[in-house]
Design an enzyme around this catalytic site. Structure first.
Site, PDB file in Angstrom:
ATOM      1  N   GLU A 133       0.778  -0.999   0.062  1.00 47.83           N
ATOM      2  CA  GLU A 133      -0.082  -0.025  -0.115  1.00 47.83           C
ATOM      3  C   GLU A 133       0.820   1.259  -0.202  1.00 47.83           C
ATOM      4  O   GLU A 133       1.964   1.476   0.943  1.00 47.83           O
ATOM      5  CB  GLU A 133      -0.978   0.157   1.221  1.00 47.83           C
ATOM      6  CG  GLU A 133      -2.100  -0.861   1.259  1.00 47.83           C
ATOM      7  CD  GLU A 133      -2.915  -1.147   2.477  1.00 47.83           C
ATOM      8  OE1 GLU A 133      -4.130  -1.247   2.442  1.00 47.83           O
ATOM      9  OE2 GLU A 133      -2.489  -0.264   3.365  1.00 47.83           O
ATOM     10  N   CYS A 134       0.583   2.238  -0.887  1.00 53.09           N
ATOM     11  CA  CYS A 134       1.072   3.378  -0.962  1.00 53.09           C
ATOM     12  C   CYS A 134       2.612   3.499  -1.030  1.00 53.09           C
ATOM     13  O   CYS A 134       3.196   3.366  -1.908  1.00 53.09           O
ATOM     14  CB  CYS A 134       0.660   4.306   0.168  1.00 53.09           C
ATOM     15  SG  CYS A 134       0.741   6.260  -0.047  1.00 53.09           S
ATOM     16  N   GLY A 135       3.321   3.501   0.309  1.00 53.51           N
ATOM     17  CA  GLY A 135       4.591   3.631   0.367  1.00 53.51           C
ATOM     18  C   GLY A 135       5.434   2.336  -0.169  1.00 53.51           C
ATOM     19  O   GLY A 135       6.259   2.320  -0.687  1.00 53.51           O
TER      20      GLY A 135
END
Length: 453
Positions: A330-332
């Site tokens: 997720e994301c990072g």
């Protein structure tokens, strides 16, 4: 069920509610109370401070992502063994997902919990006007149990007396504390506060904030308010097995100062069915024997050079993804699995498995709640399944090759405003942060995919 509880809300962001909340938590712990912390909204940073202040994991309560029942269940379940619940709000008390309904607001969560609310307000350079502001909060929704106010950032004793008198006499709201302007070192970066796990002076910081709260806030009054919260209806948790007798599946979780954005309930949900093995992206050189990987969000841009230097682990993760074993990022985590990450310090090599490069910008590229629809089956969703969550990132991706996407964006931004969830082999990288209690099939599906490998 009797649960002493109080919500510390704010008139807006950055009025001092985090400082008051963690100061209250720490002070009560120092007095011998077992404090269970909670955070309203999709926040990963404040719960880290809550954990270090209380020794208990904070839980996110979000009425956009979670049902009323899910909020009550996680609230009651995680209170076990505690003496008092302290719930920190987000943004302003009435701020919501669409600015019209109460969906996603602190006010809505407080009503679900039947919890009294103490409102923190920044009254710097105000006196009588503070009464008008507070009266508006009191009258806007009479169903919110607004039991008192803490007035923050007063300039002098004379100012404190005037603004306190105005709020109590003209707005009819009990003032529980008047806090002077203090130079508290609460450093911010682009996604909010610097994470608690990056601070080396946390014990000293927490105790100093607790001293401020003890000196300027009526703690006994807050305890009295919390004790008078009405009983909550007894809840029967879902009938699913809490754990399998044999947890043969192992899931590696990158959790460190780089990747720290995890809902604790997500980890708990996975741990019902699997053994979680925690890894450090900067120090570990080799992956352990695991069946799947979970890489959350965080600040890879801050540690980009260090991540690049740990080439051994990046190569191990690349090979793991290539093997077809499930990887959820997720994301990072999505940024880390890409080819490179560009910051103001330069461009740094990442894992290189997903066909994208990301670049950091000074202004956020996406912020707010997201709603996706699975356009095809993937490791966390079946076809046409609705996925809800949130996005908050300052990075923007550029695709470097053909990409296969799992989700169609109905609300939010994702990778390009229309799609999110890059799939390759059994690796899925998304910008959205998903709360697994929004749909328990998400964790079960991920586990099922891990068992097949």
């Amino acid at each position: 069920m009797d649960i002493p509880r109080v919500v510390i809300a704010g008139t807006s962001s950055k009025v001092g509610k985090t400082m008051i909340s963690i100061g209250l938590m720490r002070l009560l712990v120092n007095r011998g109370y077992k404090v269970q912390p909670y955070k309203v909204g999709p926040d990963f940073i404040d719960p880290g401070f809550h954990h270090l202040a209380t020794g208990r994991y904070s839980r996110n309560l979000d009425s956009f992502m979670l049902s009323r029942q899910a909020i009550l269940e996680t609230f009651v379940r995680n209170f076990r063994g505690a003496d008092i619940a302290v719930v920190e709000g987000k943004t302003g008390l009435y701020d919501s997902s669409d600015a019209i309904s109460e969906k996603g607001s602190v006010a809505e969560v407080s009503k679900i919990l039947k919890a009294p609310v103490v409102l923190v307000a920044n009254v710097e350079r105000l006196n009588r006007t503070a009464a008008a502001i507070m009266l508006g909060y009191k009258l806007f929704d009479p169903d919110v149990r607004l039991e008192g106010a803490i007035l923050n950032r007063v300039g002098s004793e004379r100012h404190a007396g005037k603004v306190k008198k105005a709020v109590e006499k003209l707005a009819g709201i009990r003032v529980l504390g008047v806090v002077p302007r203090k130079k508290v070192k609460m450093p911010y970066r682009h996604l909010g506060l610097v994470t608690a796990y990056e601070r080396e002076d946390m014990g000293e910081l927490l105790d100093s904030i607790a001293e401020i709260v003890e000196k300027h806030v009526d703690i006994d009054a807050i305890l009295e308010i919390a004790e008078k919260a009405p009983p909550l209806d007894a809840l029967v948790e879902d009938g699913e097995s809490e754990a399998e007798t044999e947890k043969r599946v192992k899931i590696g979780v990158l959790r460190d100062q780089v990747f720290s954005f995890y809902y604790q309930d997500n980890l708990d949900e996975l741990s019902k069915y699997a053994e979680l093995v925690f890894l450090n992206s900067l120090k570990d050189k080799k992956l352990p024997d695991v069946d799947a990987l979970y890489i959350g969000g965080g600040f890879p841009e801050v540690f980009a050079e260090e991540l690049e230097k740990n080439k051994r682990l990046r190569e191990e993760i690349y090979e793991f993804c290539q093997s077809g074993r499930p990887v959820y990022a997720e994301c990072g985590g999505l940024m880390y699995l890409g080819e490179s990450l560009e910051t103001s310090e330069g461009e740094f090599e990442m894992v290189g498995f997903l066909p994208l490069k990301t670049k950091m910008y000074e202004k956020f590229q996406a912020q707010g709640y997201s709603v996706y629809r699975a356009s095809k089956p993937c490791i966390i969703a079946r076809r046409n399944q609705k996925i809800v969550g949130h996005e908050f990132h300052y990075s923007k991706p550029t695709l470097t090759g053909k990409a296969d996407f799992a989700f169609r964006v109905e609300r939010g931004f994702g990778i390009d405003g229309r799609k999110d969830g890059i799939m390759k082999e059994n690796t899925l990288g998304c910008y959205i942060h998903v709360h697994f209690l929004s749909d328990r099939s998400i964790a079960r599906r991920f586990i099922k995919k891990a068992k097949k490998k």
